[in-house]
Motif scaffolding. Structure first.
Motif, short mmCIF file in Angstrom:
data_model
loop_
_atom_site.label_atom_id
_atom_site.label_comp_id
_atom_site.label_asym_id
_atom_site.label_seq_id
_atom_site.Cartn_x
_atom_site.Cartn_y
_atom_site.Cartn_z
N UNK A 239 3.27 3.72 -4.79
CA UNK A 239 4.63 4.00 -5.16
C UNK A 239 5.06 2.52 -6.02
N UNK A 240 4.25 1.65 -5.58
CA UNK A 240 5.43 0.45 -6.25
C UNK A 240 4.61 0.27 -7.51
N UNK A 241 3.95 -0.37 -7.08
CA UNK A 241 2.26 0.54 -9.05
C UNK A 241 3.09 1.34 -9.45
N UNK A 242 2.72 2.39 -9.37
CA UNK A 242 3.30 3.43 -10.15
C UNK A 242 5.38 3.50 -10.95
N UNK A 243 5.70 2.90 -10.07
CA UNK A 243 6.81 2.68 -10.41
C UNK A 243 6.71 1.22 -11.56
N UNK A 244 5.95 0.21 -11.80
CA UNK A 244 6.10 -0.65 -12.16
C UNK A 244 5.89 -0.75 -13.32
N UNK A 245 4.40 0.41 -13.21
CA UNK A 245 3.71 0.26 -14.58
C UNK A 245 3.95 1.84 -15.68
N UNK A 250 5.17 -6.03 -14.94
CA UNK A 250 4.35 -6.29 -14.10
C UNK A 250 5.28 -6.81 -12.93
N UNK A 251 4.09 -7.10 -11.59
CA UNK A 251 4.64 -7.55 -10.58
C UNK A 251 5.52 -8.91 -11.05
N UNK A 252 4.97 -9.35 -11.39
CA UNK A 252 5.66 -10.89 -11.94
C UNK A 252 7.08 -10.76 -12.74
N UNK A 253 8.14 -9.81 -13.08
CA UNK A 253 8.80 -8.90 -13.31
C UNK A 253 10.55 -9.04 -12.18
N UNK A 254 9.37 -8.93 -11.54
CA UNK A 254 10.38 -8.70 -10.12
C UNK A 254 10.31 -10.30 -9.22
N UNK A 255 12.24 -9.68 -9.70
CA UNK A 255 13.06 -11.42 -8.71
C UNK A 255 12.53 -11.01 -6.85
N UNK A 256 13.15 -10.23 -6.75
CA UNK A 256 12.74 -9.23 -4.63
C UNK A 256 12.44 -8.19 -4.52
N UNK A 257 11.87 -7.79 -3.66
CA UNK A 257 10.60 -6.40 -3.03
C UNK A 257 11.98 -6.59 -1.85
N UNK A 258 12.52 -5.59 -2.45
CA UNK A 258 12.78 -4.85 -0.53
C UNK A 258 12.59 -3.37 -0.38
N UNK A 259 11.16 -3.59 0.77
CA UNK A 259 10.18 -2.86 1.57
C UNK A 259 10.78 -2.52 2.70
N UNK A 260 10.78 -1.03 3.11
CA UNK A 260 10.88 -0.78 4.03
C UNK A 260 10.62 -1.38 5.29
N UNK A 261 11.21 -1.64 6.44
CA UNK A 261 11.15 -2.31 7.36
C UNK A 261 10.67 -2.10 8.69
N UNK A 262 9.48 -1.35 9.02
CA UNK A 262 8.33 -0.83 9.95
C UNK A 262 8.06 -1.88 10.09
N UNK A 263 7.54 -2.86 9.93
CA UNK A 263 6.07 -3.64 10.15
C UNK A 263 5.86 -4.74 9.55
N UNK A 264 6.08 -5.95 10.30
CA UNK A 264 5.83 -6.59 9.55
C UNK A 264 4.26 -6.81 8.56
N UNK A 265 3.66 -6.47 9.35
CA UNK A 265 1.79 -6.16 8.81
C UNK A 265 1.63 -5.48 7.69
N UNK A 266 2.91 -4.38 7.51
CA UNK A 266 3.22 -3.47 6.18
C UNK A 266 3.78 -4.09 5.25
N UNK A 267 4.45 -4.82 5.66
CA UNK A 267 5.58 -5.90 3.98
C UNK A 267 4.34 -6.78 3.70
N UNK A 268 3.90 -7.17 4.81
CA UNK A 268 3.23 -8.89 3.99
C UNK A 268 1.56 -8.00 3.61
N UNK A 269 0.99 -6.69 3.43
CA UNK A 269 0.19 -5.89 2.70
C UNK A 269 0.22 -5.77 1.78
N UNK A 270 1.76 -5.67 1.53
CA UNK A 270 2.32 -4.38 0.08
C UNK A 270 2.37 -6.22 -0.30
N UNK A 271 2.84 -7.00 -0.43
CA UNK A 271 3.25 -7.82 -0.87
C UNK A 271 1.86 -8.88 -1.63
#
Ligand code: ACO
Length: 333
Positions: A239-245, A250-271
């Motif tokens: 859904x992040x890719x869908x929003x950016x496209x 591009x990902x580089x245009x984003x200064x800060x991402x605020x993902x849901x905080x359910x598990x740090x491993x999920x956050x790291x995989x999105x990053x």
């Protein structure tokens, strides 16, 4: 003339009572450890309400809203409406929004609650943005608030360790000019086929509360963690890719991402998937855990306080939760 929806102030409330990982083994006697919880989830500590002191979802939501209004130099009398996202309302009815409206003395405001679990705040923010853009509303409080400690099973070690309590609030206003804090786009999805993987079965019309439903432990969160984890990683990433496209970014245009905080491993995989270094991600799971609908607004409010954003920076929010529900939002701070 295009009317824009703009976030003009934010606020948060986290309960005073801090509960470290060691509490689950030392006080509850669960077979778990600080090392397991930190390595598998990223959580170090969380806040839980003090129920004896009268804290619950509406009181946290009210305090977050007060702080948000104070930072804008406004009071409850200045808002048209109060929209609260929560899966842990004080009661089924009256809604949490009604309790907040009364506590704030927001005499002219209407209000209601929405239920979309961890995606509740993002979905409600989209609703508020549409109302403001259309001219239907001028100024709205959008609140995400959850008291997860009231519905988790403290004997289910895989689930109870990931949640916390809290509330966050955005003030959303209309503007006829381009302005800082503009809500630019939202993408939202639902897949009800995933409902079984994360649910609270009883207490509603299907299984009204009885001594039997309580004895069967049906009034607490039941989660198939592995299935939810897999869907969260894939769908939040998509859904992040869908929003950016669709915004030509591009990902580089984003200064800060605020993902849901359910598990740090999920956050790291999105990053990793977006090529974001972790300094471009806001992380609060270590100290507040997963506060469900409160996660996104509390994390943005904290990131601003930390000086992580400058006016004009692009911010991406991403979320995934029970339903399944998931989505992403784009904002220019
Ligand atoms: N301490 C020690 N061991 C534990 C604990 C614990 N607290 N919890 C589970 N274990 C054990 C399990 O019993 C299992 O042991 P086994 O291999 O001997 O059977 C092992 O650790 C692995 O268990 P998993 O459940 O596979 O653990 P996992 O690494 O998946 O972590 C977790 C569980 C943290 C719940 C993870 O699956 C997760 O984060 N899932 C996604 C949560 C999420 O995103 N929820 C959506 C938002 S919430 C909302 O919408 C309301």
């Amino acid at each position: 003339m295009t009317r824009r929806a703009v976030v003009t102030a934010t606020g948060r409330y986290l309960p005073e009572r801090e509960v470290p990982n060691s509490w689950f083994s030392d006080e509850l006697g669960l077979e778990t450890s600080d090392a397991w919880i930190q390595s598998r989830t990223g959580v170090q500590t969380r806040r839980f309400v003090d129920r004896e002191a009268g804290e619950a979802t509406a009181s946290m939501a009210t305090e977050a809203a007060r702080r948000c209004l104070a930072s804008a130099g406004l009071t409850g009398a200045d808002v048209d409406g109060i929209l609260v996202a929560t899966v842990t309302p004080d009661h089924f009815f009256p809604s949490t929004a009604c309790l907040v409206q009364d506590a704030l003395g927001a005499k002219g405001a209407y209000g209601w609650d929405t239920s979309a679990a961890c995606s509740g705040f993002l979905f409600t923010l989209a609703q508020a943005a549409a109302m403001v853009r259309s001219g239907m509303a001028r100024r709205l409080l959008v609140i995400g608030a959850d008291t997860m400690s009231s519905i988790i099973d403290f004997e289910d070690r895989a689930t109870c360790v990931i949640f916390g309590d809290g509330a966050g609030c955005f003030l959303v206003e209309g503007s006829d000019e381009p302005a800082d804090g503009e809500l630019l786009d939202f993408v939202m999805h639902t897949d009800g086929a995933g409902g079984d993987s994360l649910k609270m079965v009883a207490g509603g019309s299907r299984h009204p509360t009885t001594a039997q439903t309580v004895a069967a432990n049906l009034h607490v969160v039941h989660q198939d963690g592995r299935t939810v984890f897999k869907h969260a990683v894939g769908r939040m990433g998509d859904v992040v890719t869908e929003l950016l496209e669709r915004n030509g970014l591009s990902s580089d245009d984003v200064k800060l991402a605020i993902p849901h905080q359910a598990n740090l491993r999920i956050i790291q995989s999105i990053a990793k998937r977006q090529g974001w270094s972790m300094d471009r991600i806001a992380v609060t799971i270590d100290r507040w855990a997963n506060t469900t609908a409160a996660t996104l607004p509390t994390t943005l409010d904290w990131a601003v306080e930390e000086g992580r954003l400058e006016r004009g920076d692009l911010v991406v929010f991403a979320t995934f939760g029970a339903g399944f529900t998931w989505g992403a939002a784009l904002m220019r701070w």
